[in-house]
Enzyme design. Structure first.
Site, short mmCIF file in Angstrom:
data_model
loop_
_atom_site.label_atom_id
_atom_site.label_comp_id
_atom_site.label_asym_id
_atom_site.label_seq_id
_atom_site.Cartn_x
_atom_site.Cartn_y
_atom_site.Cartn_z
N SER A 186 0.85 -1.19 0.00
CA SER A 186 0.00 0.00 0.00
C SER A 186 0.89 1.25 0.00
CB SER A 186 -0.96 -0.03 1.19
OG SER A 186 -1.94 0.95 1.04
N ASP A 195 -8.08 -5.91 -6.09
CA ASP A 195 -7.86 -4.83 -5.13
C ASP A 195 -8.93 -3.75 -5.32
OD1 ASP A 195 -6.90 -2.52 -3.77
OD2 ASP A 195 -4.84 -3.21 -3.94
N HIS A 218 -6.86 -5.67 -1.17
CA HIS A 218 -5.79 -4.70 -0.97
C HIS A 218 -4.83 -5.19 0.12
CE1 HIS A 218 -3.66 -1.00 -1.25
NE2 HIS A 218 -3.86 -0.69 0.00
#
Ligand SMILES: *[C@@H]1O[C@H](CO)[C@@H](O)[C@H](O)[C@H]1NC(C)=O
Ligand SMILES: *[C@@H]1O[C@H](CO)[C@@H](O)[C@H](O)[C@H]1NC(C)=O
Ligand SMILES: *[C@@H]1O[C@H](CO)[C@@H](O)[C@H](O)[C@H]1NC(C)=O
Ligand SMILES: *[C@@H]1O[C@H](CO)[C@@H](O)[C@H](O)[C@H]1NC(C)=O
Ligand SMILES: *[C@@H]1O[C@H](CO)[C@@H](O)[C@H](O)[C@H]1NC(C)=O
Ligand SMILES: *[C@@H]1O[C@H](CO)[C@@H](O)[C@H](O)[C@H]1NC(C)=O
Ligand SMILES: *[C@@H]1O[C@H](CO)[C@@H](O)[C@H](O)[C@H]1NC(C)=O
Ligand SMILES: *[C@@H]1O[C@H](CO)[C@@H](O)[C@H](O)[C@H]1NC(C)=O
Ligand SMILES: *[C@@H]1O[C@H](CO)[C@@H](O)[C@H](O)[C@H]1NC(C)=O
Ligand SMILES: *[C@@H]1O[C@H](CO)[C@@H](O)[C@H](O)[C@H]1NC(C)=O
Length: 574
Positions: free
Chosen positions: A186, A440, A486
């Site tokens: 991330s 994601d 994610h």
């Protein structure tokens, strides 16, 4: 050569078996500080050094804090390092990524690999504050020091300084090799890319997941689903969106050759599945008080917090309006000339950013602005010290794209983090392992691919596509993780996830074993425990009929479906 070098280090370590307590002293650390002028721009402040043995449950380590100032500037950057016991040290340095607007504040992540680790205050007390809390001094006034430190500089300096201290701490030669690793997902993935791009010569092995790195486009994209709903004047109940996603997963799951609840080929889904075929399908969701975790793009204090919201029972069927919203979201933003400005989430990814807010007074659904996008637009684009946009009144797709452009241009050399020339990293032997969950719902999967593509084109302009693939794979490999969300598994698709990337990377860097597949394990569902050796991009998985084996195939039409250009911007978007 490599092996005998390792063997020598091992021998040296045993021979000079100093105990942790022997070396974990303020005076020892002070004695190994680089003198002012050695690391250009970094002046250590010896009087601020602290060092003490920390008794951890697994193994003890030396907890060190050093403070430096930038030459002539008078600022203060505190860096924490965790040094393993001399007998545990394996000539490694390890940097962990953070998430959201926070750098990692934990220096101990490397201990399990026999590595020294570090964490930095970045000059803005990043241990206590997240960067979005300090980005503005006040309305209209950007804290550029914090921006550059968060962007790439703080981690680079921490690593550069940390390696010098590491050699000194363990009495190694000043040019001794310290294998240097980075791992994060991330914003941690973005931070890793920042190191590859700006401090490439410092790192040997970098693992980046789902990097939130095309910052200008990426952060604004979070409000795109809400804008689609406002523009089409339809706010689908969350249950309708959920049903659209579930039914898409069910329809596209078999396209990859195995019906296992996982859409391993969102490209085939994109190419062959018509969302409109879902119109009329019934949905039902019971009343609930739901808790949403968000994606951590918020203040450090609330990064792990959650919000609770009430949803009434929802009973209906998928509408043409709901499908139009989903199609527009998956299609991505275009300007009023119908020129593409950015890509979007893959079909079958959850439409989390599009979930409307329930208004109990009017018993209706309305606009929701996720804080990930709303706060970015107020603080970083409008430069107003506000936590959220209050509305999208008068906002058009062109407005949205102008926000993306403002962010891209303003932070081109700090947050945008897509510089595609990785020569310094590549030429000093660096290896990059980049991965992204194929479903994601926060950072679009294709955004990673677009960067891989930019690097390939910039680094190998004069060779054939095939040759560029082979050359790139020697040092930069990209993997899609089927079904993954994610930076983790997906509750809607019980697919594989890579759990031992560091082992793969250490073998690559120290053992010269170049991977060709990525080891991943299924952790839920009917195939729990299954190992899948994932295909390296641009090859795609295809299960053999009736078996639990898949091939990695070349499929040009599928690959083509992942490739985008952004004519809405006049400058190249890497
Ligand atoms: C290095 O510079 C810093 C900042 O000016 C100063 O505090 C420190 O004493 C200097 N170190 C030495 C060894 O002179
Ligand atoms: C840590 O452990 C060592 C022995 O391993 C012991 O001598 C020391 O007192 C301990 N320190 C603390 C603070 O518990
Ligand atoms: C920042 O946090 C650290 C521990 O996380 C604490 O020791 C320190 O006092 C804090 N600093 C400030 C200014 O609050
Ligand atoms: C979609 O699937 C998930 C996981 O099975 C389930 O929790 C959810 O209720 C489903 N949504 C709808 C609208 O049926
Ligand atoms: C949700 O919360 C409200 C208010 O606290 C409560 O009245 C209601 O029973 C809850 N509903 C469920 C399904 O938990
Ligand atoms: C949903 O609505 C349909 C048609 O209006 C009805 O037949 C069904 O019983 C409802 N389902 C629930 C769980 O309320
Ligand atoms: C931001 O503001 C919008 C509009 O008032 C609201 O819908 C949304 O819930 C807010 N988001 C957060 C995270 O506060
Ligand atoms: C910053 O601008 C916002 C929006 O105009 C305003 O509400 C706020 O009061 C301003 N803050 C200060 C400190 O002036
Ligand atoms: C939107 O535009 C209308 C008409 O030009 C104007 O009256 C209104 O103040 C605008 N709203 C916002 C929030 O800018
Ligand atoms: C794959 O990863 C698992 C841990 O998730 C590990 O136990 C296993 O040995 C690895 N297999 C290979 C072939 O690297």
């Amino acid at each position: 050569m490599r092996l005998s070098r390792n063997a020598l280090f091992a021998l040296a370590a045993t021979a000079s078996a100093a105990s942790l307590a022997d070396v974990c002293t303020v005076s020892h650390v002070k004695s190994v500080l680089p003198s002012n002028g050695t690391l250009l721009g970094i002046d250590l402040i010896p009087s601020a050094v602290t060092a003490s043995v920390y008794n951890a449950s697994s193994s003890n380590y030396c907890n060190v804090a050093v403070t430096y100032t930038h030459t002539g500037k008078g600022d203060n950057v505190v860096v924490k390092y965790a040094f393993p016991s001399p007998s545990d040290f394996k000539n490694r340095f390890y940097v962990a990524g953070g998430g959201g607007f926070s750098l990692s504040s934990d220096a101990t992540g490397g201990l399990e690999y026999g590595a020294v680790g570090g964490a930095t205050s970045a000059g803005y007390d990043a241990f206590n504050y997240s960067y979005d809390e300090v980005v503005l001094y006040g309305n209209g006034s950007i804290n550029w020091d914090a921006t550059h430190m968060f962007g790439y500089q703080a981690l680079g300096e921490m690593t550069q300084l940390g390696k010098v201290l590491t050699r000194g701490f363990y009495s190694k030669a000043t040019d001794a090799k310290v294998y240097t690793y980075y791992e994060g997902c991330s914003d941690g993935g973005r931070e890793g890319m920042s190191q590859v791009q700006r401090w490439g010569e410092e790192y040997d092995g970098v693992i980046t997941g789902a990097p939130a790195f095309r910052f200008g486009q990426q952060q604004v994209l979070h409000v795109f689903p809400g804008l689609v709903e406002q523009t089409l004047d339809y706010y689908p109940p969350p249950c309708e969106l959920s049903k659209i996603v579930n039914a898409t997963i069910a329809a596209c799951d078999p396209l990859d050759g195995r019906t296992d609840g996982v859409v391993s080929r969102t490209d085939l889904c994109k190419l062959t599945f018509d969302l409109k075929s879902l119109i009329g399908e019934p949905y039902y969701c019971a009343e609930q008080n739901s808790t949403s975790l968000g994606f951590g793009f918020s203040k450090r204090q609330t990064a792990e917090g959650s919000t609770t919201s009430y949803q009434p029972a929802q009973n209906g069927s998928i509408t043409a309006e709901g499908i139009a919203v989903a199609e527009a979201i998956y299609n991505g933003p275009h300007n009023s000339n119908n020129e593409r400005a950015y890509l979007s989430w893959q079909i079958a990814a959850e439409l989390s950013d599009g979930e409307p807010t329930y208004n109990s007074d009017t018993d209706s659904w309305g606009l929701n602005i996720p804080s990930t996008g709303g706060e970015y637009i107020t603080k970083f684009v409008q430069l107003l010290d506000l936590d959220n946009l209050s509305s999208l009144d008068n906002v058009t797709y062109d407005t949205l794209i102008s926000w993306m452009e403002t962010g891209m241009v303003r932070y081109l050399d700090s947050l945008q983090t897509t510089f595609p020339d990785l020569s310094a990293f590549q030429s000093t032997g660096g290896k990059l392992l980049h991965y992204h969950g194929e479903s994601d719902p926060s950072v679009p999967t294709a955004s990673s691919l677009h960067y891989w593509q930019s690097v390939r084109k910039i680094m190998y302009p004069d060779v054939s596509y095939k040759e560029s693939l082979a050359s790139l794979a020697e040092w930069y490999q990209f993997y899609l993780i089927p079904g993954a969300a994610h930076c983790g598994t997906n509750t809607l698709q019980p697919g594989p996830y890579p759990e031992d990337n560091m082992a793969t990377m250490i073998k690559w860097v120290e053992g010269g074993v170049t991977p060709s597949r990525l080891n991943a394990t299924v952790s839920s569902g009917d195939y729990e425990g299954e190992t899948q050796m994932l295909c390296q991009w641009p090859e795609r998985p295809l299960w053999r009929d009736g078996s639990d084996e898949f091939d990695c195939v070349t499929d040009e039409e599928s690959v083509e479906s992942w490739i985008y250009e952004f004519p809405a911007f006049k400058v190249p978007v890497y």
